[in-house]
Design a protein around this motif. Structure first.
Motif, short mmCIF file in Angstrom:
data_model
loop_
_atom_site.label_atom_id
_atom_site.label_comp_id
_atom_site.label_asym_id
_atom_site.label_seq_id
_atom_site.Cartn_x
_atom_site.Cartn_y
_atom_site.Cartn_z
N ILE A 28 41.92 8.60 17.24
CA ILE A 28 41.15 7.41 16.86
C ILE A 28 40.85 6.57 18.09
O ILE A 28 39.76 5.97 18.21
N SER A 29 41.78 6.52 19.04
CA SER A 29 41.56 5.75 20.27
C SER A 29 40.37 6.31 21.05
O SER A 29 39.56 5.54 21.58
N ILE A 30 40.25 7.64 21.09
CA ILE A 30 39.12 8.26 21.79
C ILE A 30 37.80 7.90 21.10
O ILE A 30 36.80 7.61 21.76
N PHE A 33 37.09 4.26 21.86
CA PHE A 33 36.75 4.23 23.28
C PHE A 33 35.31 4.71 23.50
O PHE A 33 34.55 4.09 24.25
N THR A 34 34.94 5.80 22.83
CA THR A 34 33.59 6.34 22.97
C THR A 34 32.54 5.35 22.48
O THR A 34 31.49 5.17 23.12
N ILE A 35 32.80 4.73 21.35
CA ILE A 35 31.86 3.75 20.78
C ILE A 35 31.65 2.59 21.76
O ILE A 35 30.51 2.17 22.01
N ILE A 36 32.75 2.08 22.33
CA ILE A 36 32.65 0.96 23.27
C ILE A 36 31.83 1.36 24.50
O ILE A 36 30.93 0.62 24.93
N LEU A 202 36.00 15.98 21.66
CA LEU A 202 35.85 14.93 20.64
C LEU A 202 35.01 13.78 21.17
O LEU A 202 34.13 13.27 20.48
N TYR A 203 35.30 13.38 22.41
CA TYR A 203 34.51 12.32 23.04
C TYR A 203 33.03 12.70 23.09
O TYR A 203 32.16 11.90 22.74
#
Length: 237
Positions: A28-30, A33-36, A202-203
């Motif tokens: 979920i962190s990835i 992070f990707t969205i940001i 995933l990213y």
């Protein structure tokens, strides 16, 4: 180049570590992070459209020069430079945002491929090996699902980007390369996704899904700008 990548990867690693400390799940962190990162880069994506649409306004003049000096490449380049100066147009304007993005993209790849090289937090030592959905270990490759999903998303995104590269009813000089890359690059993504850590795949998948929505919006902006450019041409007549 390695120092530049490290310089970029370390603050990105701090951001990823901060997100992980808040949510406690590496997968979920990835995604967060990707969205940001993608939304932070959005202004650069949007800036690439304006030069392309701007060129449509004097496309007939460009074609006239290309036809008239088809057998004199040197004179064609001189006349094209004069036209750009007359129209106050920088042909490299659309390339600059992409050039700026490249070190950031390399930094992201380095971070997610070897997160422990750029993150000092002890909590991240085990985080990179966490499971997520069907993936048992995000530090290990996912052989099929994520790579194929990333490849398909890349193909769709590239197809939409190619549409943005069009000028009027013709395509720019990069169109031939873009057509080839639209097929080759997704295949490369699938191949690399089967060898790189699943966290990196995933990213890339999430990033390309976001890019698809960006492209939908940017295509609408492009059409609006083109309509305004056509209106200005009619007013000049």
């Amino acid at each position: 180049m390695y120092k530049i990548i490290g310089f970029i990867a370390k603050p990105l690693g701090m951001l990823l570590s901060l997100i992980y400390d808040l949510v406690g799940n590496y997968g979920i962190s990835i995604i967060i992070f990707t969205i940001i990162v993608k939304f932070a880069l959005y202004p650069l994506y949007a800036k690439q459209i304006k030069p392309t649409v701007r060129m449509a306004e004097f496309q007939p003049k460009m074609k006239e020069i290309q036809t008239k000096y088809a057998n004199d490449r040197q004179m064609m380049n001189i006349k094209m430079s004069e036209l750009y100066k007359e129209e106050k147009f920088n042909p490299m304007g659309g390339c600059l945002p992409m050039i700026i993005q490249m070190p950031i993209i390399f930094g992201l790849f380095a971070l997610l491929r070897r997160p422990l090289d750029y993150i000092a937090s002890d909590s991240m030592i085990f985080a990179a090996h966490e499971s997520f959905l069907w993936i048992m270990d995000l530090s290990q490759p996912d052989k099929w699902i994520l790579p194929i999903a990333a490849g398909v998303a890349t193909f769709i995104s590239f197809s939409m980007t190619q549409k943005q590269q069009q000028v009027g009813n013709t395509q720019n000089q990069m169109s031939g390369m873009m057509k080839g890359m639209k097929i080759i690059f997704p295949i490369m993504i699938v191949w690399m996704g089967r060898t790189f850590p699943a966290g990196l795949a995933l990213y890339w998948f999430i990033g390309q899904v976001i890019q698809i929505f960006f492209n939908i919006h940017l295509n609408r902006v492009r059409e609006r700008l083109r309509f305004e450019a056509e209106a200005r041409k009619k007013n000049r007549k």
